[in-house]
Design a protein around this motif. Structure first.
Motif, PDB file in Angstrom:
ATOM      1  N   ALA A 101      -9.569   0.303   4.496  1.00 54.16           N
ATOM      2  CA  ALA A 101      -9.358   1.310   5.692  1.00 54.16           C
ATOM      3  C   ALA A 101      -9.407   2.725   4.786  1.00 54.16           C
ATOM      4  N   ILE A 102      -8.715   2.812   3.810  1.00 52.39           N
ATOM      5  CA  ILE A 102      -8.578   4.293   3.176  1.00 52.39           C
ATOM      6  C   ILE A 102      -9.889   4.483   2.580  1.00 52.39           C
ATOM      7  N   ASN A 124      -5.851   4.735  13.829  1.00 54.56           N
ATOM      8  CA  ASN A 124      -5.236   4.064  15.053  1.00 54.56           C
ATOM      9  C   ASN A 124      -5.563   2.471  14.790  1.00 54.56           C
ATOM     10  N   LYS A 125      -6.731   2.174  14.809  1.00 51.99           N
ATOM     11  CA  LYS A 125      -7.311   0.811  14.973  1.00 51.99           C
ATOM     12  C   LYS A 125      -6.497   0.069  13.697  1.00 51.99           C
ATOM     13  N   THR A 126      -6.447   0.677  12.528  1.00 50.27           N
ATOM     14  CA  THR A 126      -5.693  -0.030  11.511  1.00 50.27           C
ATOM     15  C   THR A 126      -4.307  -0.291  11.686  1.00 50.27           C
ATOM     16  N   ASN A 127      -3.433   0.729  12.362  1.00 57.18           N
ATOM     17  CA  ASN A 127      -2.118   0.690  12.671  1.00 57.18           C
ATOM     18  C   ASN A 127      -1.908  -0.473  13.658  1.00 57.18           C
ATOM     19  N   THR A 128      -2.976  -0.356  14.696  1.00 58.40           N
ATOM     20  CA  THR A 128      -2.750  -1.179  15.917  1.00 58.40           C
ATOM     21  C   THR A 128      -2.963  -2.689  15.500  1.00 58.40           C
ATOM     22  N   THR A 129      -3.904  -3.132  14.398  1.00 59.74           N
ATOM     23  CA  THR A 129      -4.303  -4.276  13.891  1.00 59.74           C
ATOM     24  C   THR A 129      -2.700  -4.874  12.976  1.00 59.74           C
ATOM     25  N   GLY A 144      -9.536  -9.915   8.969  1.00 63.48           N
ATOM     26  CA  GLY A 144     -10.609  -9.711   9.573  1.00 63.48           C
ATOM     27  C   GLY A 144     -11.007  -8.187   9.754  1.00 63.48           C
ATOM     28  N   LEU A 145     -10.109  -7.439  10.012  1.00 64.00           N
ATOM     29  CA  LEU A 145     -10.541  -5.879  10.205  1.00 64.00           C
ATOM     30  C   LEU A 145     -10.986  -5.445   8.730  1.00 64.00           C
TER      31      LEU A 145
END
Length: 160
Positions: A101-102, A124-129, A144-145
């Motif tokens: 992500a970084i 946002n997607k990373t935090n939600t996941t 997976g992400l």
């Protein structure tokens, strides 16, 4: 069989959300590149979601394990997966995900032109996941992400 179907559906959902934000990210440097060229580990000209190599992980990803959150972006990239415990733990999965992500964020900030509009969706997607994985006790969501972001981080890296 039921778990495989659920995991496949989760992966497809993650892929569907991650790809639209990637459309204008044209830099595809890897974790290894940013480890060795930390001067590029930043948000570039993007005024929102500003970060650099010294940014604490917890300032961008607030719900991570305390050990993971205490690392800077560069420290996290340089650390082994086991920096905060065994790689099969949630903290290990967070390290795997956050590395990618970084790097994805740095690729957005270093794109030409900078893909500033991609920073918030990736964050946002990373935090939600991370939140969903902890709530459902399913670290596979994070890994997976991480795999999706890893695929997106592969390609042409023109930074020098």
């Amino acid at each position: 069989m039921k778990n495989r179907i659920l995991l496949t559906l989760c992966f497809l959902f993650i892929l569907g959300v991650a790809l639209p934000a990637s459309a204008n990210v044209n830099q595809h440097c890897t974790v290894g590149f940013y480890k060795n060229h930390s001067q590029f580990l930043n948000s570039g000209p993007c005024a929102n979601n500003v970060f650099n190599k010294d940014t604490l992980v917890s300032s961008v990803f607030p719900n991570v394990d305390a050990c993971v959150g205490a690392l800077t972006f560069l420290q996290l990239l340089l650390s082994p997966t086991t920096v905060c415990g065994d790689g099969s733990t949630f903290a290990g999965a967070e390290v795997i995900l956050l590395r990618q992500a970084i790097v994805r964020l740095a690729n957005a900030g270093n794109s030409s032109p900078a893909a500033c509009n991609a920073l918030a969706p990736f964050t946002n997607k990373t935090n939600t996941t991370i939140d969903d994985a902890i709530a459902t006790d399913n670290r596979n969501l994070m890994t997976g992400l991480a795999g999706v972001f890893d695929s997106l981080n592969q390609g042409s890296c023109t930074l020098h």
